[in-house]
Write a protein that holds these residues in place. Structure first.
Motif, PDB file in Angstrom:
ATOM      1  N   LEU A  29       0.833  -1.206   0.000  1.00 58.14           N
ATOM      2  CA  LEU A  29       0.000   0.000   0.000  1.00 58.14           C
ATOM      3  C   LEU A  29       0.870   1.259   0.000  1.00 58.14           C
ATOM      4  N   ALA A  30       1.934   1.256   0.820  1.00 56.35           N
ATOM      5  CA  ALA A  30       2.794   2.440   0.910  1.00 56.35           C
ATOM      6  C   ALA A  30       3.475   2.713  -0.426  1.00 56.35           C
ATOM      7  N   VAL A  31       3.964   1.638  -1.080  1.00 54.42           N
ATOM      8  CA  VAL A  31       4.653   1.822  -2.360  1.00 54.42           C
ATOM      9  C   VAL A  31       3.661   2.296  -3.417  1.00 54.42           C
ATOM     10  N   SER A  32       2.451   1.680  -3.452  1.00 56.11           N
ATOM     11  CA  SER A  32       1.505   2.092  -4.491  1.00 56.11           C
ATOM     12  C   SER A  32       1.018   3.510  -4.225  1.00 56.11           C
ATOM     13  N   SER A  33       0.930   3.883  -2.958  1.00 57.82           N
ATOM     14  CA  SER A  33       0.565   5.267  -2.636  1.00 57.82           C
ATOM     15  C   SER A  33       1.563   6.243  -3.248  1.00 57.82           C
ATOM     16  N   SER A  34       2.848   5.902  -3.135  1.00 60.50           N
ATOM     17  CA  SER A  34       3.874   6.775  -3.712  1.00 60.50           C
ATOM     18  C   SER A  34       3.762   6.839  -5.228  1.00 60.50           C
ATOM     19  N   GLY A  83      -5.983  11.376  -4.961  1.00 59.50           N
ATOM     20  CA  GLY A  83      -6.903  10.860  -3.949  1.00 59.50           C
ATOM     21  C   GLY A  83      -6.621   9.401  -3.636  1.00 59.50           C
ATOM     22  N   ALA A  84      -6.430   8.602  -4.705  1.00 57.10           N
ATOM     23  CA  ALA A  84      -6.145   7.182  -4.516  1.00 57.10           C
ATOM     24  C   ALA A  84      -4.859   7.015  -3.711  1.00 57.10           C
ATOM     25  N   GLY A  85      -3.858   7.840  -4.031  1.00 59.81           N
ATOM     26  CA  GLY A  85      -2.574   7.758  -3.327  1.00 59.81           C
ATOM     27  C   GLY A  85      -2.719   8.064  -1.856  1.00 59.81           C
ATOM     28  N   GLU A  86      -3.464   9.145  -1.544  1.00 56.08           N
ATOM     29  CA  GLU A  86      -3.630   9.502  -0.131  1.00 56.08           C
ATOM     30  C   GLU A  86      -4.413   8.419   0.608  1.00 56.08           C
ATOM     31  N   GLY A  87      -5.396   7.832  -0.100  1.00 51.72           N
ATOM     32  CA  GLY A  87      -6.169   6.737   0.497  1.00 51.72           C
ATOM     33  C   GLY A  87      -5.286   5.543   0.817  1.00 51.72           C
ATOM     34  N   ALA A  88      -4.458   5.163  -0.157  1.00 50.87           N
ATOM     35  CA  ALA A  88      -3.576   4.008   0.036  1.00 50.87           C
ATOM     36  C   ALA A  88      -2.610   4.283   1.184  1.00 50.87           C
ATOM     37  N   PHE A 134      -3.154   6.246   3.789  1.00 51.07           N
ATOM     38  CA  PHE A 134      -3.940   6.132   5.021  1.00 51.07           C
ATOM     39  C   PHE A 134      -4.078   4.664   5.411  1.00 51.07           C
ATOM     40  N   ALA A 135      -4.432   3.834   4.415  1.00 50.37           N
ATOM     41  CA  ALA A 135      -4.633   2.410   4.681  1.00 50.37           C
ATOM     42  C   ALA A 135      -3.325   1.742   5.108  1.00 50.37           C
ATOM     43  N   ALA A 136      -2.203   2.185   4.495  1.00 48.47           N
ATOM     44  CA  ALA A 136      -0.913   1.563   4.810  1.00 48.47           C
ATOM     45  C   ALA A 136      -0.604   1.659   6.300  1.00 48.47           C
ATOM     46  N   TYR A 137      -0.975   2.821   6.906  1.00 49.04           N
ATOM     47  CA  TYR A 137      -0.707   3.003   8.336  1.00 49.04           C
ATOM     48  C   TYR A 137      -1.460   2.002   9.200  1.00 49.04           C
ATOM     49  N   ALA A 138      -2.605   1.493   8.686  1.00 51.07           N
ATOM     50  CA  ALA A 138      -3.364   0.534   9.469  1.00 51.07           C
ATOM     51  C   ALA A 138      -2.690  -0.833   9.480  1.00 51.07           C
ATOM     52  N   PHE A 139      -1.836  -1.100   8.467  1.00 44.89           N
ATOM     53  CA  PHE A 139      -1.241  -2.434   8.372  1.00 44.89           C
ATOM     54  C   PHE A 139       0.221  -2.499   8.808  1.00 44.89           C
ATOM     55  N   ALA A 140       0.987  -1.459   8.479  1.00 42.05           N
ATOM     56  CA  ALA A 140       2.423  -1.530   8.760  1.00 42.05           C
ATOM     57  C   ALA A 140       2.823  -0.435   9.739  1.00 42.05           C
ATOM     58  N   PRO A 141       3.964  -0.626  10.438  1.00 36.35           N
ATOM     59  CA  PRO A 141       4.420   0.398  11.380  1.00 36.35           C
ATOM     60  C   PRO A 141       4.698   1.735  10.684  1.00 36.35           C
ATOM     61  N   LEU A 166       8.850   5.853   3.316  1.00 37.55           N
ATOM     62  CA  LEU A 166       8.627   5.449   1.925  1.00 37.55           C
ATOM     63  C   LEU A 166       7.949   6.548   1.109  1.00 37.55           C
ATOM     64  N   GLY A 167       7.448   7.573   1.786  1.00 38.50           N
ATOM     65  CA  GLY A 167       6.903   8.728   1.062  1.00 38.50           C
ATOM     66  C   GLY A 167       7.926   9.309   0.104  1.00 38.50           C
ATOM     67  N   ALA A 168       9.209   9.085   0.399  1.00 35.05           N
ATOM     68  CA  ALA A 168      10.279   9.580  -0.474  1.00 35.05           C
ATOM     69  C   ALA A 168      10.140   9.038  -1.886  1.00 35.05           C
ATOM     70  N   LEU A 169       9.555   7.843  -2.010  1.00 40.69           N
ATOM     71  CA  LEU A 169       9.458   7.237  -3.339  1.00 40.69           C
ATOM     72  C   LEU A 169       8.569   8.059  -4.268  1.00 40.69           C
ATOM     73  N   SER A 170       7.630   8.832  -3.720  1.00 39.18           N
ATOM     74  CA  SER A 170       6.760   9.622  -4.604  1.00 39.18           C
ATOM     75  C   SER A 170       7.567  10.705  -5.317  1.00 39.18           C
ATOM     76  N   VAL A 171       8.555  11.273  -4.606  1.00 36.47           N
ATOM     77  CA  VAL A 171       9.443  12.252  -5.219  1.00 36.47           C
ATOM     78  C   VAL A 171      10.150  11.623  -6.418  1.00 36.47           C
ATOM     79  N   LEU A 172      10.594  10.397  -6.191  1.00 36.67           N
ATOM     80  CA  LEU A 172      11.341   9.653  -7.181  1.00 36.67           C
ATOM     81  C   LEU A 172      10.460   9.285  -8.374  1.00 36.67           C
ATOM     82  N   VAL A 173       9.259   8.770  -8.096  1.00 31.46           N
ATOM     83  CA  VAL A 173       8.332   8.406  -9.174  1.00 31.46           C
ATOM     84  C   VAL A 173       8.054   9.633 -10.029  1.00 31.46           C
TER      85      VAL A 173
END
Lengths: 348, 348
Positions: free
Chosen positions: A16-21, A67-72, A74-81, A88-95
């Motif tokens: 979720l975190a990677v797809s969000s980025s 919107g989809a990215g912000e949703g993903a 949000f969801a990522a925080y529910a599953f992973a620390p 991993l938000g850094a990856l969005s800069v890279l993408v």
């Protein structure tokens, strides 16, 4: 929660975190492509108050993707620390940097490429070392964590610092010092992430059929999130208004992530179960990402390519240092001769 | 060999490898300081054939420090896996860069500082993930490993590649292509490290009281080491003669280390017991070091400091991009206006 369940949640959160980025990084490109297309059509530019972009499907695709990215996210925080999701938000800069160079034919310079590579390497190291097990699984757990004296002290400090910056430092130095508004956003950001984390768990519980709406904490978290996020957006906009985006983005990333890592360590004690190796690995991954982002942003307007550097490859050419596009060679002939002398020496 | 013994050896090897880098890095500074002092005295420069440096104690201190460093490096291979010891050689580049800026008042530019930091971060990641247990503990073990079909194929390939480069490619392209001589040194270097590793074990055995002088393998290793190292020195000197040191050093480091990592993986199967996490961690640490060394060397003559970059910090100044010392800002006014337009958009 079993070991397997923990691993499963970890990978769901990671995905979720990677797809969000990817969504967030892509959204910038879609929006920009839409705006560029409008500009070619000769519509009034958005920057000048036009609203033609509302009829451009690319702009809407960008908004949806965001919107989809912000949703993903949000969801990522529910599953992973949070220690995993936030950096991993850094990856969005890279993408966004990589997609720009393909779809907008914006050339990514050498520093940009190195910066991207470093962000990936740093993220990889962080993923390997990040805590894998979730510390909280229910709103009850969250409530217990929130009244922990350590977190109470931290939250109080955060709020005091934020208030001092908003009412004392901000009015005096906010317009001249880039760090003032970014500090406000970042310290408040730690609280937002805590709220997002708690709400994510609440939504997971709600889906599993538990009654969470009657739990007062759920409403406290919603209110907290709205208050924190609106403060954050307000001061981030101020910072972006006054200062250059390519400086605000990386500094904000570093401050925000540091503040979230600190808050996670205190609130969820995610770091408690990590060996010293993992702590060192996480920190060195984080620092690597920071350097990557710095290279990507700080040298945006500097034109250096491998071809420029190769000019000075052969020794005979040292006497006439490379002075090609955008490279000022400050080494003088004298210094170079010194070096050659020493080298001759060492090889004897 | 017990787990504790393995850990103990690992840390001894790590300490030796790090101190080796400190000695070797320091030796460059001592030698250069000695040569500079001679130059101030007005002696004939070494580069012009003078030998006054033989009377300068700083120069001798540099030579001793170099010897101590090479000795420590040799010893490190006897205690820790080659996958750990070889990449840490990068630290000598860093020590020499940092000491230069203090003792020779050679300014370390921004890229240099970032490069140093990245080398440390990459080395840290590699140390965390490197295999900790030694695979061989006696000359007998070594003999077994050497006749393993995998290694025989690898060694044969290495020798064939080296011979082709020496006799076919070298005479034609050696003077123009920097990679030719470096490739020869690097592939042969993998064999040198294998010999050093075996001899280190043999010396450890001899100290423990075993008779190793009667073992034919010990003599094969000595002969192999002499042959390999003399070939390496010969071609490294050729490369340094023709091309710029600041390009030869990093390329040589990358090629040599890659070749040793590959050889270790095949000969000692050090990678066999590593989980996928450790393999990924080791590789990402190695890549981080490579980027660090690249930044340190490739931008040696480029003058960029934080102060230059900060010129373009405030938004009002975007229309007049930073064009300070050595920075050519290629962004045009038009592009910058586009960006601002988009930003205004996103914040709406």
């Amino acid at each position: 929660m079993g070991q397997d369940r923990g691993k499963y949640d970890f990978y769901v959160g990671l995905a979720l975190a990677v797809s969000s980025s990817i969504f967030i990084g892509g959204s910038f490109i879609l929006k920009k492509k839409g705006l560029l297309r409008l500009a070619r059509k000769g519509s009034m530019r958005a920057g000048q108050g036009g609203h033609a972009y509302l009829k451009e499907w690319l702009w809407w695709a960008g908004l949806l993707s965001m919107g989809a990215g912000e949703g993903a996210n949000f969801a990522a925080y529910a599953f992973a620390p949070a220690t995993l999701v936030t950096p991993l938000g850094a990856l969005s800069v890279l993408v966004s940097a990589v997609l720009s160079s393909y779809f907008l034919t914006e050339r990514l310079n050498l520093h940009g490429k190195l910066g991207c590579l470093l962000s990936v390497l740093g993220s990889t190291t962080m993923v390997i070392h990040a805590p894998q097990e979730e510390e909280i699984t229910s709103l009850e757990d969250m409530a217990h964590k929130l009244v922990d004296p350590g977190f109470c002290v931290f939250a109080t400090l955060v709020i005091i610092v934020a208030l001092i910056f908003i009412f004392v430092v901000g009015p005096r130095h906010g317009q001249t010092n880039i760090l003032v508004y970014i500090t406000i956003c970042s310290v408040i950001g730690a609280l937002s992430v805590s709220c997002v984390k708690g709400l994510g768990i609440a939504i997971k519980e709600a889906i599993a059929g538990k009654k969470v709406a009657s739990h007062p904490l759920a409403w406290v978290l919603v209110l907290g999130l709205v208050a924190c996020v609106s403060t954050q957006i307000n001061y981030l906009n101020k910072a972006l208004d006054i200062f250059n985006t390519s400086l605000v983005t990386p500094i904000y990333y570093v401050f925000f992530t540091t503040s979230v890592l600190l808050c996670s360590a205190i609130l969820f004690k995610e770091w408690g179960h990590m060996g010293p190796d993992d702590v060192i690995g996480t920190l060195s991954g984080f620092l690597t990402i920071i350097i990557g982002i710095f290279l990507l942003h700080a040298f945006k307007d500097v034109s250096v390519s491998l071809a420029n550097l190769a000019v000075s490859m052969r020794k005979e050419e040292r006497a006439f240092p490379a002075n090609a596009n955008g490279l000022a060679a400050h080494a003088t002939y004298k210094v170079l001769r010194n070096e050659s002398g020493e080298e001759a020496e060492e090889r004897e």
